[in-house]
Design a protein around this motif. Structure first.
Motif: not given
Length: 568
Positions: A268-276, A298-310
């Motif tokens: 699900v990370c590979n297809i960016e379904r983060w909630k799942e 997965g989050l970092c590869k999509e540039g979502r570093v803030v969420q990754a840090k959470s």
């Protein structure tokens, strides 16, 4: 002979897991000859009745013990039975001394000790582990010649041997022979091994079909069965199908483990379904650092570093300590966003926490600085690596050489290229492509061609990318004939042009006003199995428009539209 073997085996015991099979044909020949001429020892005179107070099974914990016990057993009269000798061979298999087992088995046979079912199963296992499936199958044939019936474990060993060699079709044939021939019923291990093989080659349909056939053969699928298929489906981005199978698994009362969840979360990370991904993470009975790292990466590869840090903060709250992989992912995420100060803070945090910064960590930082055109900072990280006991690898060198080339600092790039070889790091095709591209982009075409000729004389032959770089540079320098000559010579070198090469050629010919040759090449590429893309059509259409060939351009626009491409 056993004394010589003992000396040979002990001297190589440090590298037993990678034992070469050189010389194995002779060993196999001796073994098979002995098999077909061995006579059973007289069971009534078995040495097992004269063992006194000796333990039922020989105590074998290392190779030297095994050879000593085996040597002593060969001296007894009458000889012990195959059962006792097999008890010596079995621990050696666990120690991965496969050639030693085969040699000792040959000695048994030459001494007139007839193998039993377990001995032959061990021999088959050894040949499979040594990737000698031909020999393993010949031993299976001898099973039947002796009137012995191989059990399912023996067939499983052979099936697994074929799967490990990526010979899945052969594994499937043997599986079918086992079932159709009525030799024995496949168990869950047999099914799982073949399913794993189908998954390895991406044949999910066959894997699912085999899953469905399991119950028909009186065999219940287990967690391994489902996990293998779920993982394969997720790797092929068939996440919904994987989730359906997951639901079926849970519905049958089979409890998924961390491996099953990790596969789904990665999918699900590979297809960016983060909630799942987050829901699955929370659903797990227990998580490990690997599970969290999948989500962080997965989050970092999509540039979502803030969420990754959470996510990292949550894992710490749950008592799971981030590791080097976690911090590498965070650094990579910051680098992708051009946030080099933040990436350096993560790098320094790793050091302050006592984490082992590895070559991958340093390569991430070097790449980030190079992308941000901060070459001096990248070089500083590179120079610090030896002081930290880290050896730069080919990727590290390639990244920094590319940075120097793109910054126009060719002398430093060439110096690093020489240093790379002096340190024992062999340049890859990618290394040469980087330098070729750097030379061409810095108006040093003659040096680039000289390097290409040097490559042609080396074992590392230029690939189509290297030739394409030179062809494009020749066109840019106005050397149309030279570019065409290089292209024409590709077939004689065994190098096939790809769509990028054709695009370069067509653009160069169009820019030179040689439209007839450009269109000829355009039609020729498809005949040679290389299909044009949208860029190809746009290039040749612009070529015709720029040369006032409007009707020809219009015809190609219609053709392009019919093929589903857009542009111009």
């Amino acid at each position: 002979m056993l004394k010589m073997m003992r000396k040979s085996v002990l001297s190589s015991s440090g590298c037993r897991s990678s034992t070469s099979t050189r010389g194995m044909p002779f060993l196999h020949s001796t073994l098979i000859t002995a098999l077909f001429h061995s006579q059973p020892s007289n069971p009534n005179k078995s040495g097992e009745t004269h063992l006194g107070n000796q333990p039922l099974e020989p105590r074998v914990s290392n190779v030297e013990d095994a050879l000593k016990v085996f040597d002593e057993m060969l001296q007894r009269r009458p000889l012990p039975s195959a059962v006792r000798f097999t008890q010596v061979l079995a621990p050696l298999v666990k120690l991965k001394h496969y050639p030693t087992v085969l040699s000792l088995n040959s000695q048994m046979l030459l001494s007139g000790i007839r193998p039993n079912h377990y001995t032959l199963a061990i021999v088959i296992n050894c040949y499979c582990r040594l990737n000698r499936m031909d020999y393993a199958l010949s031993v299976l044939a001898y099973f039947f010649k002796l009137g012995l019936q191989p059990d399912v474990a023996t067939f499983n060993t052979l099936i697994n041997g074929f799967v490990l060699q990526n010979r899945v079709a052969d594994a499937a044939r043997l599986f079918s022979k086992m079932v159709v021939g009525g030799h024995c019923q496949p168990n869950v291990i047999a099914f799982n091994t073949l399913i794993k093989g189908f998954c390895m080659i991406g044949n999910n349909t066959a894997a699912i079909q085999l899953l469905q056939n399991m119950e028909e053969n009186g065999c219940q699928p287990d967690r391994v069965t489902y996990s293998n298929i779920i993982d394969s489906l997720c790797k092929d981005t068939l996440v919904d199908e994987a989730k359906n199978l997951f639901s079926e698994m849970v519905g049958r009362g089979i409890v998924p483990n961390v491996i099953t969840y990790n596969s789904l979360i990665q999918g699900v990370c590979n297809i960016e379904r983060w909630k799942e991904a987050w829901r699955l993470l929370n659903e797990m009975a227990s998580q490990d650092v690997y599970t969290f790292n999948i989500l962080v990466d997965g989050l970092c590869k999509e540039g979502r570093v803030v969420q990754a840090k959470s996510v990292v903060q949550i894992m710490i709250q749950r008592g799971i300590e981030p590791n080097t992989i976690t911090y590498n992912s965070l650094m990579h995420g910051h680098c992708l966003r051009g946030e080099m100060d933040e990436a350096k803070q993560v790098f320094d945090l790793m050091l302050s926490k006592g984490f082992s910064v590895d070559v991958h960590s340093c390569s991430i930082m070097i790449n980030g600085y190079c992308k941000g055109k901060k070459i001096d900072q990248a070089y500083k990280i590179f120079k610090e690596m030896p002081r930290k006991g880290i050896v730069p690898n080919t990727i590290t060198y390639n990244t920094l050489i590319d940075g120097f080339c793109k910054a126009g600092r060719l002398q430093e790039a060439e110096k690093l290229f020489s240093e790379m070889q002096d340190c024992g790091q062999l340049p890859s095709n990618q290394t040469y492509r980087i330098i070729l591209d750097g030379l061409c982009n810095n108006q040093q075409l003659s040096e680039a061609i000289e390097l290409l000729r040097e490559m042609e004389g080396n074992k590392l032959k230029p690939d189509i990318v290297a030739y394409s770089i030179i062809i494009e540079a020749l066109f840019k320098a106005g050397k149309i004939e030279s570019a065409t000559d290089v292209f024409s010579g590709l077939s004689s070198k065994g190098v096939l042009p790809n769509v990028w090469t054709y695009n370069i050629m067509i653009k160069g010919l169009c820019n030179g006003g040689i439209l007839v040759e450009a269109e000829k090449l355009f039609r020729e590429m498809e005949q040679k199995g290389c299909y044009p893309d949208g860029y190809t059509y746009n290039t040749i259409i612009r070529g015709f428009l720029n040369n006032n060939e409007t009707s020809r351009a219009t015809s190609l626009i219609e053709e392009m539209s019919e093929r589903g491409f857009s542009g111009v």
